[in-house]
Design an enzyme around this catalytic site. Structure first.
Site, PDB file in Angstrom:
ATOM      1  N   GLU A 261      34.320 -23.066  50.479  1.00 24.14           N
ATOM      2  CA  GLU A 261      34.830 -21.894  51.194  1.00 24.14           C
ATOM      3  C   GLU A 261      36.026 -22.321  52.033  1.00 24.14           C
ATOM      4  O   GLU A 261      36.048 -23.423  52.554  1.00 24.14           O
ATOM      5  CB  GLU A 261      33.742 -21.275  52.072  1.00 24.14           C
ATOM      6  CG  GLU A 261      32.961 -22.258  52.959  1.00 24.14           C
ATOM      7  CD  GLU A 261      33.585 -22.555  54.295  1.00 24.14           C
ATOM      8  OE1 GLU A 261      34.522 -21.839  54.668  1.00 24.14           O
ATOM      9  OE2 GLU A 261      33.137 -23.514  54.958  1.00 24.14           O
TER      10      GLU A 261
ATOM     11  N   LYS B 280      38.522 -29.650  49.791  1.00 23.38           N
ATOM     12  CA  LYS B 280      38.070 -28.941  50.986  1.00 23.38           C
ATOM     13  C   LYS B 280      38.192 -29.834  52.225  1.00 23.38           C
ATOM     14  O   LYS B 280      38.719 -29.424  53.259  1.00 23.38           O
ATOM     15  CB  LYS B 280      36.622 -28.472  50.795  1.00 23.38           C
ATOM     16  CG  LYS B 280      35.960 -27.911  52.040  1.00 23.38           C
ATOM     17  CD  LYS B 280      36.697 -26.692  52.561  1.00 23.38           C
ATOM     18  CE  LYS B 280      36.328 -26.365  54.000  1.00 23.38           C
ATOM     19  NZ  LYS B 280      35.117 -25.659  54.193  1.00 23.38           N
TER      20      LYS B 280
ATOM     21  N   CYS C 194      33.786 -27.148  61.654  1.00 32.48           N
ATOM     22  CA  CYS C 194      34.291 -27.881  60.487  1.00 32.48           C
ATOM     23  C   CYS C 194      35.217 -29.060  60.779  1.00 32.48           C
ATOM     24  O   CYS C 194      35.023 -30.147  60.237  1.00 32.48           O
ATOM     25  CB  CYS C 194      35.017 -26.929  59.564  1.00 32.48           C
ATOM     26  SG  CYS C 194      33.879 -25.896  58.661  1.00 32.48           S
TER      27      CYS C 194
HETATM   28  C1  UDX Z   1      28.749 -23.662  56.623  1.00 26.38           C
HETATM   29  C2  UDX Z   1      28.726 -24.742  55.559  1.00 26.38           C
HETATM   30  O1  UDX Z   1      27.629 -24.605  54.805  1.00 26.38           O
HETATM   31  C3  UDX Z   1      29.010 -26.059  56.138  1.00 26.38           C
HETATM   32  O2  UDX Z   1      28.947 -27.053  55.199  1.00 26.38           O
HETATM   33  C4  UDX Z   1      30.389 -25.930  56.648  1.00 26.38           C
HETATM   34  O3  UDX Z   1      30.920 -27.144  56.996  1.00 26.38           O
HETATM   35  C5  UDX Z   1      30.374 -24.962  57.790  1.00 26.38           C
HETATM   36  O4  UDX Z   1      29.972 -23.757  57.327  1.00 26.38           O
HETATM   37  P1  UDX Z   1      27.449 -22.335  58.295  1.00 26.38           P
HETATM   38  O5  UDX Z   1      27.229 -21.165  57.416  1.00 26.38           O
HETATM   39  O6  UDX Z   1      28.512 -22.226  59.316  1.00 26.38           O
HETATM   40  O7  UDX Z   1      27.702 -23.631  57.415  1.00 26.38           O
HETATM   41  O8  UDX Z   1      26.117 -22.856  58.954  1.00 26.38           O
HETATM   42  P2  UDX Z   1      25.011 -22.053  59.678  1.00 26.38           P
HETATM   43  O9  UDX Z   1      25.568 -20.825  60.320  1.00 26.38           O
HETATM   44  O10 UDX Z   1      24.255 -23.035  60.484  1.00 26.38           O
HETATM   45  O11 UDX Z   1      24.076 -21.522  58.479  1.00 26.38           O
HETATM   46  C6  UDX Z   1      23.283 -22.297  57.673  1.00 26.38           C
HETATM   47  C7  UDX Z   1      21.971 -21.533  57.426  1.00 26.38           C
HETATM   48  O12 UDX Z   1      21.214 -22.252  56.458  1.00 26.38           O
HETATM   49  C8  UDX Z   1      21.081 -21.398  58.652  1.00 26.38           C
HETATM   50  O13 UDX Z   1      20.806 -20.038  58.888  1.00 26.38           O
HETATM   51  C9  UDX Z   1      19.808 -22.177  58.276  1.00 26.38           C
HETATM   52  O14 UDX Z   1      18.629 -21.607  58.798  1.00 26.38           O
HETATM   53  C10 UDX Z   1      19.842 -22.107  56.769  1.00 26.38           C
HETATM   54  N1  UDX Z   1      19.074 -23.155  56.080  1.00 26.38           N
HETATM   55  C11 UDX Z   1      19.235 -24.455  56.389  1.00 26.38           C
HETATM   56  C12 UDX Z   1      18.193 -22.786  55.070  1.00 26.38           C
HETATM   57  O15 UDX Z   1      18.021 -21.615  54.780  1.00 26.38           O
HETATM   58  N2  UDX Z   1      17.533 -23.767  54.397  1.00 26.38           N
HETATM   59  C13 UDX Z   1      17.649 -25.070  54.697  1.00 26.38           C
HETATM   60  O16 UDX Z   1      16.994 -25.917  54.063  1.00 26.38           O
HETATM   61  C14 UDX Z   1      18.542 -25.426  55.746  1.00 26.38           C
HETATM   62  C1  UDX Z   2      38.512 -23.744  59.589  1.00 24.30           C
HETATM   63  C2  UDX Z   2      39.505 -23.608  58.422  1.00 24.30           C
HETATM   64  O1  UDX Z   2      40.650 -22.873  58.872  1.00 24.30           O
HETATM   65  C3  UDX Z   2      38.852 -22.934  57.250  1.00 24.30           C
HETATM   66  O2  UDX Z   2      39.755 -22.878  56.144  1.00 24.30           O
HETATM   67  C4  UDX Z   2      37.620 -23.719  56.867  1.00 24.30           C
HETATM   68  O3  UDX Z   2      36.982 -23.142  55.778  1.00 24.30           O
HETATM   69  C5  UDX Z   2      36.680 -23.826  58.042  1.00 24.30           C
HETATM   70  O4  UDX Z   2      37.357 -24.426  59.140  1.00 24.30           O
HETATM   71  P1  UDX Z   2      37.632 -22.177  61.513  1.00 24.30           P
HETATM   72  O5  UDX Z   2      37.109 -23.418  62.122  1.00 24.30           O
HETATM   73  O6  UDX Z   2      36.729 -21.005  61.386  1.00 24.30           O
HETATM   74  O7  UDX Z   2      38.189 -22.454  60.052  1.00 24.30           O
HETATM   75  O8  UDX Z   2      38.881 -21.668  62.374  1.00 24.30           O
HETATM   76  P2  UDX Z   2      40.434 -22.054  62.466  1.00 24.30           P
HETATM   77  O9  UDX Z   2      41.179 -20.793  62.558  1.00 24.30           O
HETATM   78  O10 UDX Z   2      40.844 -23.003  61.449  1.00 24.30           O
HETATM   79  O11 UDX Z   2      40.520 -22.738  63.907  1.00 24.30           O
HETATM   80  C6  UDX Z   2      39.921 -23.983  64.192  1.00 24.30           C
HETATM   81  C7  UDX Z   2      40.271 -24.409  65.597  1.00 24.30           C
HETATM   82  O12 UDX Z   2      41.647 -24.725  65.709  1.00 24.30           O
HETATM   83  C8  UDX Z   2      40.014 -23.355  66.665  1.00 24.30           C
HETATM   84  O13 UDX Z   2      39.462 -23.945  67.805  1.00 24.30           O
HETATM   85  C9  UDX Z   2      41.387 -22.793  66.948  1.00 24.30           C
HETATM   86  O14 UDX Z   2      41.510 -22.226  68.241  1.00 24.30           O
HETATM   87  C10 UDX Z   2      42.229 -24.025  66.802  1.00 24.30           C
HETATM   88  N1  UDX Z   2      43.640 -23.730  66.497  1.00 24.30           N
HETATM   89  C11 UDX Z   2      43.965 -23.118  65.327  1.00 24.30           C
HETATM   90  C12 UDX Z   2      44.643 -24.107  67.392  1.00 24.30           C
HETATM   91  O15 UDX Z   2      44.356 -24.677  68.461  1.00 24.30           O
HETATM   92  N2  UDX Z   2      45.942 -23.856  67.067  1.00 24.30           N
HETATM   93  C13 UDX Z   2      46.307 -23.247  65.905  1.00 24.30           C
HETATM   94  O16 UDX Z   2      47.505 -23.062  65.681  1.00 24.30           O
HETATM   95  C14 UDX Z   2      45.286 -22.874  65.009  1.00 24.30           C
END
Ligand code: UDX
Ligand code: UDX
Length: 468
Positions: free
Chosen positions: A170, A225, A281
């Protein structure tokens, strides 16, 4: 094997699984999409009749949930049954950094991915495409394959007849997730089985231009990624490092960013200086990249990327020092308003938010923090701060959460803007400043205030990267 996808299961109803499956369901009315999770409270929140109670805040998500939930989009804890019905399964569980053991602080804990693979191996029926959606270290698909293969062998069937493993990372940014999903820059699919790749591409092609659907091998997809996130984070560390130079030399980082970004080769996006990057991330993925490079003996490469993380931490330490210096070297018992606690605007997510570290340090210096965030709930703020602060700071009433901005800013010695929420951009700082204890300071780490438009030119405002 020719696959007509009619039923999808997604393991993990989190920030990625929830919105991604919602957009797939919305664009593919003929596919049943079941999002499963081991956490019953999270599932209940996804099923809440009141859209305001969804477990995550993401602009545009509520409308899609209203449209699809109960029709072709379902949230449940019934993992086994939904796996057995699925033609295609997304693994979208969390992949945190290991906190102990070998690789602690850098390597990814694949416990949940392995657990999910074992559950899939046990309950999947017929031919099933297994898709990595979580961000994973390169070569993880091999581990998933091995687990699935071992179980297939136990059942006396060949792996190829039973499973195909794809990588489909993603690239969605929180706060923009629905837009990123509806109009992606690209969809990346890695795999070695053409038919399975075609089947997954077929789903996205219902709303994404096929030219944007890139296909490659598993390892290039997994690694792309990690590298994309590393490059994005690197830009932020680059601009933040230069913000310090601008402050000293009397230059303005916003103007510099416009001038530099006007070069097409560099591009104008992702050049906002601020309190450093947060989110689930960037730190995790770069740490993982560093771990992988060290593992393969690429020490210079790992050192290079380590610096991106170092600058990020340095920027936050630097902000604390500036706040202290402007407030006469002490903030003990001073009231400081914190505006914004999420790691960026338009999300209630606080994972790795710069606000956590900055608040911790201000509390340790003895300040009284009054924290306001439009979307992060008070329990989350308490949880985040208690997690990082020594126990001796927990009981002292050193921070409180406010329902109104005025509650935080009235009589405050300083206000620190840490998230670029739209409502902060509209604040009347002339009026707010009058209610603060003078000489008051406003630390606008995200440069949300248009200083030129302020009636009172004598307000003390500090902005990241703005030299005088
Ligand atoms: C995602 C990606 O999967 C991660 O690799 C990426 O780097 C960040 O985004 P995210 O969706 O943000 O993770 O994580 P989170 O909001 O914590 O959701 C994961 C869900 O998986 C949780 O609700 C947790 O309860 C569930 N889970 C975890 C299961 O259902 N089964 C499991 O065995 C472990
Ligand atoms: C990031 C990646 O953008 C996305 O492609 C990946 O799949 C997941 O990780 P996210 O962490 O949700 O997404 O947000 P992003 O908009 O990338 O911002 C990350 C952090 O950087 C935030 O704390 C944001 O405030 C900061 N940021 C971003 C800055 O400080 N300056 C910028 O110009 C852009």
């Amino acid at each position: 094997m020719n696959q007509d996808i009619k039923n999808i299961c997604c393991i993990g109803a989190g920030y990625v699984g929830g919105p991604t499956m919602s957009v797939i369901a919305s664009n593919c009315p003929n596919i049943q999409v079941n999002v499963v999770d081991i956490n019953p409270e999270r599932v209940a929140a996804w099923n809440d009749r009141d859209i305001a109670n969804l477990p995550i805040y993401e602009p545009g998500l509520g409308q899609i949930i209203k449209k699809c939930r109960g029709y072709n989009l379902h949230f449940s804890t019934n993992i086994e049954e939904n796996i057995s019905k699925a033609d295609l399964i997304f693994i979208s569980v969390n992949t945190p950094t290991k906190t102990s053991g070998i690789g602690a602080g850098q390597a990814i804990d694949l416990k949940w991915v392995e657990e999910s693979s074992r559950t899939i191996a046990k309950y999947a029926k017929g031919f099933t495409i297994v898709v990595e959606k979580s961000t994973l270290p390169v070569k993880t698909a091999q581990k998933i394959k091995e687990i699935l293969q071992a179980t297939s062998a136990n059942k006396g069937v060949s792996f190829e007849k039973k499973f195909s493993v794809l990588s489909n990372p993603e690239f969605l940014a929180e706060g923009n997730a629905i837009k990123n999903l509806e109009e992606p820059d690209r969809i990346l699919i890695g795999g070695d089985d053409e038919e399975s790749i075609k089947a997954l591409a077929g789903i996205y092609s219902k709303w994404v231009d096929v030219k944007k659907i890139l296909t490659t091998d598993l390892w290039s997809s997994e690694l792309s990624k990690l590298i994309a996130n590393a490059f994005l984070a690197q830009r932020i560390s680059s601009i933040n490092s230069m913000s310090a130079l601008c402050e000293i030399t009397g230059a303005h980082i916003k103007d510099v960013a416009v001038a530099v970004g006007a070069d097409k080769r560099i591009g104008k996006y992702f050049l906002n200086a601020g309190p450093g990057f947060g989110g689930s991330c960037f730190k995790k993925d770069i740490s993982n990249l560093i771990y992988i490079c060290n593992h393969y003996g690429l020490y210079e490469v790992s050192e290079y990327w380590q610096k991106v993380l170092d600058i990020n931490n340095w920027q936050q330490r630097r902000l604390i020092e500036i706040i202290l210096k402007k407030l006469f070297g002490t903030i003990s018992e001073k009231k400081i308003a914190i505006l914004g606690f999420s790691f960026k605007a338009d999300t209630n997510d606080t994972r790795e938010s710069p606000a956590i570290f900055i608040c911790k340090k201000l509390i340790e210096e003895g300040a009284n923090l009054y924290i306001y965030d439009p979307k992060v709930n008070n329990n989350q703020i308490d949880y985040d701060l208690k997690r990082v602060l020594e126990k001796s700071f927990h009981e002292k009433d050193l921070w409180q959460c406010c329902e109104l901005i005025e509650e935080a800013t009235n009589n405050a010695d300083a206000a620190v803007i840490l998230t670029e929420w739209d409502e902060f951009k509209k604040l009347n700082w002339n009026d707010i400043n009058k209610m603060m204890r003078q000489p008051a300071w406003i630390f606008d780490t995200r440069s949300t205030i248009e200083i030129k438009k302020l009636a009172n030119k004598n307000i003390n405002i500090w902005q990241t990267g703005f030299g005088n």
